[in-house]
Design a protein around this motif. Structure first.
Motif, PDB file in Angstrom:
ATOM      1  N   SER A 118      13.804   1.984  -2.720  1.00  0.00           N
ATOM      2  CA  SER A 118      14.475   1.207  -1.675  1.00  0.00           C
ATOM      3  C   SER A 118      14.982   2.105  -0.544  1.00  0.00           C
ATOM      4  O   SER A 118      15.039   1.684   0.612  1.00  0.00           O
ATOM      5  CB  SER A 118      15.650   0.423  -2.254  1.00  0.00           C
ATOM      6  N   THR A 119      15.362   3.323  -0.883  1.00  0.00           N
ATOM      7  CA  THR A 119      15.810   4.277   0.139  1.00  0.00           C
ATOM      8  C   THR A 119      14.675   4.596   1.095  1.00  0.00           C
ATOM      9  O   THR A 119      14.874   4.615   2.324  1.00  0.00           O
ATOM     10  CB  THR A 119      16.330   5.567  -0.528  1.00  0.00           C
ATOM     11  N   ILE A 120      13.490   4.825   0.564  1.00  0.00           N
ATOM     12  CA  ILE A 120      12.327   5.114   1.412  1.00  0.00           C
ATOM     13  C   ILE A 120      12.037   3.909   2.304  1.00  0.00           C
ATOM     14  O   ILE A 120      11.819   4.057   3.517  1.00  0.00           O
ATOM     15  CB  ILE A 120      11.089   5.468   0.556  1.00  0.00           C
ATOM     16  N   ARG A 121      12.067   2.720   1.743  1.00  0.00           N
ATOM     17  CA  ARG A 121      11.818   1.502   2.531  1.00  0.00           C
ATOM     18  C   ARG A 121      12.891   1.328   3.609  1.00  0.00           C
ATOM     19  O   ARG A 121      12.603   0.924   4.738  1.00  0.00           O
ATOM     20  CB  ARG A 121      11.776   0.280   1.632  1.00  0.00           C
ATOM     21  N   ARG A 122      14.141   1.645   3.278  1.00  0.00           N
ATOM     22  CA  ARG A 122      15.234   1.551   4.248  1.00  0.00           C
ATOM     23  C   ARG A 122      15.030   2.539   5.401  1.00  0.00           C
ATOM     24  O   ARG A 122      15.275   2.210   6.566  1.00  0.00           O
ATOM     25  CB  ARG A 122      16.568   1.786   3.533  1.00  0.00           C
ATOM     26  N   TYR A 123      14.570   3.746   5.088  1.00  0.00           N
ATOM     27  CA  TYR A 123      14.287   4.734   6.133  1.00  0.00           C
ATOM     28  C   TYR A 123      13.178   4.247   7.067  1.00  0.00           C
ATOM     29  O   TYR A 123      13.247   4.471   8.276  1.00  0.00           O
ATOM     30  CB  TYR A 123      13.877   6.073   5.522  1.00  0.00           C
ATOM     31  N   ILE A 124      12.175   3.587   6.522  1.00  0.00           N
ATOM     32  CA  ILE A 124      11.108   3.027   7.351  1.00  0.00           C
ATOM     33  C   ILE A 124      11.674   1.936   8.256  1.00  0.00           C
ATOM     34  O   ILE A 124      11.432   1.919   9.470  1.00  0.00           O
ATOM     35  CB  ILE A 124       9.951   2.484   6.480  1.00  0.00           C
ATOM     36  N   SER A 125      12.452   1.026   7.679  1.00  0.00           N
ATOM     37  CA  SER A 125      13.040  -0.081   8.450  1.00  0.00           C
ATOM     38  C   SER A 125      13.957   0.424   9.564  1.00  0.00           C
ATOM     39  O   SER A 125      14.008  -0.159  10.645  1.00  0.00           O
ATOM     40  CB  SER A 125      13.835  -1.007   7.531  1.00  0.00           C
ATOM     41  N   ALA A 126      14.682   1.498   9.277  1.00  0.00           N
ATOM     42  CA  ALA A 126      15.617   2.057  10.261  1.00  0.00           C
ATOM     43  C   ALA A 126      14.916   2.910  11.313  1.00  0.00           C
ATOM     44  O   ALA A 126      15.543   3.334  12.279  1.00  0.00           O
ATOM     45  CB  ALA A 126      16.682   2.885   9.552  1.00  0.00           C
ATOM     46  N   GLY A 127      13.631   3.198  11.113  1.00  0.00           N
ATOM     47  CA  GLY A 127      12.900   4.021  12.073  1.00  0.00           C
ATOM     48  C   GLY A 127      13.076   5.515  11.856  1.00  0.00           C
ATOM     49  O   GLY A 127      12.673   6.313  12.704  1.00  0.00           O
ATOM     50  N   ARG A 128      13.664   5.914  10.740  1.00  0.00           N
ATOM     51  CA  ARG A 128      13.855   7.340  10.463  1.00  0.00           C
ATOM     52  C   ARG A 128      12.541   8.015  10.104  1.00  0.00           C
ATOM     53  O   ARG A 128      12.355   9.205  10.362  1.00  0.00           O
ATOM     54  CB  ARG A 128      14.867   7.535   9.342  1.00  0.00           C
ATOM     55  N   ILE A 129      11.637   7.274   9.431  1.00  0.00           N
ATOM     56  CA  ILE A 129      10.295   7.770   9.120  1.00  0.00           C
ATOM     57  C   ILE A 129       9.297   6.668   9.451  1.00  0.00           C
ATOM     58  O   ILE A 129       9.669   5.508   9.618  1.00  0.00           O
ATOM     59  CB  ILE A 129      10.146   8.198   7.631  1.00  0.00           C
ATOM     60  N   THR A 130       8.038   7.044   9.546  1.00  0.00           N
ATOM     61  CA  THR A 130       6.973   6.100   9.872  1.00  0.00           C
ATOM     62  C   THR A 130       6.280   5.641   8.605  1.00  0.00           C
ATOM     63  O   THR A 130       5.960   6.453   7.743  1.00  0.00           O
ATOM     64  CB  THR A 130       5.929   6.771  10.794  1.00  0.00           C
ATOM     65  N   GLY A 131       6.067   4.355   8.492  1.00  0.00           N
ATOM     66  CA  GLY A 131       5.271   3.799   7.405  1.00  0.00           C
ATOM     67  C   GLY A 131       3.864   3.539   7.920  1.00  0.00           C
ATOM     68  O   GLY A 131       3.688   3.066   9.048  1.00  0.00           O
ATOM     69  N   TYR A 132       2.862   3.871   7.131  1.00  0.00           N
ATOM     70  CA  TYR A 132       1.461   3.675   7.506  1.00  0.00           C
ATOM     71  C   TYR A 132       0.856   2.638   6.570  1.00  0.00           C
ATOM     72  O   TYR A 132       0.847   2.828   5.361  1.00  0.00           O
ATOM     73  CB  TYR A 132       0.680   4.992   7.400  1.00  0.00           C
ATOM     74  N   ARG A 133       0.379   1.537   7.141  1.00  0.00           N
ATOM     75  CA  ARG A 133      -0.180   0.459   6.343  1.00  0.00           C
ATOM     76  C   ARG A 133      -1.706   0.557   6.330  1.00  0.00           C
ATOM     77  O   ARG A 133      -2.340   0.723   7.355  1.00  0.00           O
ATOM     78  CB  ARG A 133       0.245  -0.891   6.896  1.00  0.00           C
ATOM     79  N   PHE A 134      -2.257   0.449   5.116  1.00  0.00           N
ATOM     80  CA  PHE A 134      -3.703   0.387   4.921  1.00  0.00           C
ATOM     81  C   PHE A 134      -3.997  -0.956   4.284  1.00  0.00           C
ATOM     82  O   PHE A 134      -3.692  -1.159   3.106  1.00  0.00           O
ATOM     83  CB  PHE A 134      -4.198   1.499   3.984  1.00  0.00           C
ATOM     84  N   GLY A 135      -4.536  -1.879   5.049  1.00  0.00           N
ATOM     85  CA  GLY A 135      -4.785  -3.207   4.517  1.00  0.00           C
ATOM     86  C   GLY A 135      -3.506  -4.016   4.446  1.00  0.00           C
ATOM     87  O   GLY A 135      -2.463  -3.616   4.970  1.00  0.00           O
ATOM     88  N   PRO A 136      -3.546  -5.154   3.772  1.00  0.00           N
ATOM     89  CA  PRO A 136      -2.389  -6.054   3.777  1.00  0.00           C
ATOM     90  C   PRO A 136      -1.217  -5.589   2.913  1.00  0.00           C
ATOM     91  O   PRO A 136      -0.091  -5.990   3.148  1.00  0.00           O
ATOM     92  CB  PRO A 136      -2.964  -7.369   3.242  1.00  0.00           C
ATOM     93  N   ARG A 137      -1.446  -4.718   1.915  1.00  0.00           N
ATOM     94  CA  ARG A 137      -0.362  -4.376   0.983  1.00  0.00           C
ATOM     95  C   ARG A 137      -0.075  -2.892   0.841  1.00  0.00           C
ATOM     96  O   ARG A 137       1.063  -2.517   0.560  1.00  0.00           O
ATOM     97  CB  ARG A 137      -0.695  -4.937  -0.397  1.00  0.00           C
ATOM     98  N   MET A 138      -1.058  -2.042   0.971  1.00  0.00           N
ATOM     99  CA  MET A 138      -0.869  -0.622   0.696  1.00  0.00           C
ATOM    100  C   MET A 138      -0.096   0.043   1.835  1.00  0.00           C
ATOM    101  O   MET A 138      -0.472  -0.033   2.988  1.00  0.00           O
ATOM    102  CB  MET A 138      -2.219   0.080   0.525  1.00  0.00           C
ATOM    103  N   LEU A 139       1.016   0.684   1.476  1.00  0.00           N
ATOM    104  CA  LEU A 139       1.883   1.345   2.441  1.00  0.00           C
ATOM    105  C   LEU A 139       2.055   2.797   2.031  1.00  0.00           C
ATOM    106  O   LEU A 139       2.262   3.099   0.852  1.00  0.00           O
ATOM    107  CB  LEU A 139       3.243   0.631   2.469  1.00  0.00           C
ATOM    108  N   ARG A 140       1.965   3.700   2.991  1.00  0.00           N
ATOM    109  CA  ARG A 140       2.095   5.132   2.731  1.00  0.00           C
ATOM    110  C   ARG A 140       3.100   5.742   3.693  1.00  0.00           C
ATOM    111  O   ARG A 140       3.353   5.221   4.780  1.00  0.00           O
ATOM    112  CB  ARG A 140       0.746   5.849   2.916  1.00  0.00           C
ATOM    113  N   VAL A 141       3.689   6.859   3.280  1.00  0.00           N
ATOM    114  CA  VAL A 141       4.600   7.623   4.128  1.00  0.00           C
ATOM    115  C   VAL A 141       4.113   9.069   4.188  1.00  0.00           C
ATOM    116  O   VAL A 141       3.441   9.554   3.282  1.00  0.00           O
ATOM    117  CB  VAL A 141       6.054   7.571   3.606  1.00  0.00           C
ATOM    118  N   ASP A 142       4.477   9.741   5.268  1.00  0.00           N
ATOM    119  CA  ASP A 142       4.106  11.142   5.458  1.00  0.00           C
ATOM    120  C   ASP A 142       5.205  12.012   4.858  1.00  0.00           C
ATOM    121  O   ASP A 142       6.362  11.941   5.284  1.00  0.00           O
ATOM    122  CB  ASP A 142       3.943  11.423   6.953  1.00  0.00           C
ATOM    123  N   LEU A 143       4.855  12.813   3.859  1.00  0.00           N
ATOM    124  CA  LEU A 143       5.849  13.670   3.198  1.00  0.00           C
ATOM    125  C   LEU A 143       6.449  14.691   4.153  1.00  0.00           C
ATOM    126  O   LEU A 143       7.596  15.111   3.976  1.00  0.00           O
ATOM    127  CB  LEU A 143       5.224  14.357   1.982  1.00  0.00           C
TER     128      LEU A 143
END
Length: 67
Positions: free
Chosen positions: A25-50
């Protein structure tokens, strides 16, 4: 791919959370807040850049000995 283009270290949200010892949830919160970028592949797969998560790490100040 051009030789000068930086390679991204992409990881799933779950794997990134385990790597950094935080809840997914912390990672998802960082994406929502714009602190990190989430990369979506298709409708469900989500990745982050380490590397983006590495950039959030800050060293703690320590007390100087003998001062």
């Amino acid at each position: 791919m051009p030789a000068n283009k930086a390679q991204r270290r992409l990881s799933s949200i779950t794997d990134a959370a385990v790597e950094y010892g935080v809840h997914h949830s912390t990672i998802r919160r960082y994406i929502s807040a714009g602190r990190i970028t989430g990369y979506r592949f298709g409708p469900r797969m989500l990745r982050v850049d380490l590397d983006e998560l590495d950039a959030l790490l800050r060293p703690l100040a320590t007390a100087k000995r003998g001062a």
